[in-house]
Design a protein around this motif. Structure first.
Motif: not given
Lengths: 109, 113
Positions: A34-45, B102-107
């Protein structure tokens, strides 16, 4: 033990340049990558997973079992691609995600 | 679009205190996870939970940690006696099927002083 390696902590490119974020893994079985991305101030998606073979936001990744790699590529980077990118795998009989340490992509104007 | 939510967004506690981190998974999801990320380190798996039982846990998830689904919506992570090294970002995730995304929360950022 299973491991995901992302050798670059930071990758800086100019807008319009090609991007390749490297990911190597160690696992003797059949992983799902998988590749997950986290934009600034957002959640992992989730960005993409190899099993779906999709191209998301212009990104693609090919699983190379011979080289145990799953590099993420995009031919023309955009400023909005700036984010933290995490490569991850799950292995047979376990659904936990094993993450790499992440690469910060910075796309400069 | 439904999202995983987590509360609080930031928790500050004294060493030795108990903390409970809360998560509300997506409503039709059945598999729940906790991960943590110590500053500057990898996102690490802690525990997975299905059908009111732990299905898998990591070495990090020792007797100081516990998880619970106290009602039909919440999924909690309890740390009984916090240590300085528990300071980290804690992420909850959920999925309908273990093979799904898997869907993540904001933490929740936990700071132990």
């Amino acid at each position: 033990a299973q491991r995901v390696t992302q050798p670059e902590k930071l990758l800086s490119v100019f807008k319009g340049a090609p991007v390749e974020l490297k990911c190597n893994y160690s696992y003797s079985g059949s992983p799902e990558l998988f590749w997950y991305v986290q934009y600034s101030r957002q959640r992992l998606q989730l960005l993409l997973r190899h099993i779906s073979r999709e191209s998301i936001k212009g990104f693609t990744a090919d699983l190379n079992k011979g080289e145990t790699s799953f590099h993420l590529k995009k031919p023309f980077a955009q400023e909005e691609d700036s984010a933290m990118y995490y490569c991850a795998l799950t292995r047979d009989s376990s659904y936990k995600l094993i993450f790499g340490s992440g690469t910060r992509l910075l796309v400069r104007p | 679009e439904p999202e995983v939510t987590q509360t609080p967004s930031h928790q500050v506690t004294q060493m030795g205190q108990e903390v409970i981190l809360r998560c509300v998974p997506i409503s039709n999801h059945l598999y729940f996870y906790w991960y943590r990320q110590i500053l500057g380190q990898k996102v690490e798996f802690l525990v997975s939970f299905y059908n009111n039982e732990i299905s898998e846990k990591s070495e990090i998830f020792d007797d100081q940690f516990s998880v619970e689904r106290p009602d039909g919506s919440n999924f909690t992570l309890k740390i009984r006696s916090t240590k300085l090294e528990d300071s980290a970002m804690y992420f909850c995730a959920s999925t309908r099927d273990p093979l799904d995304t898997q869907y993540f929360g904001p933490g929740t950022r936990l700071t132990v002083l």
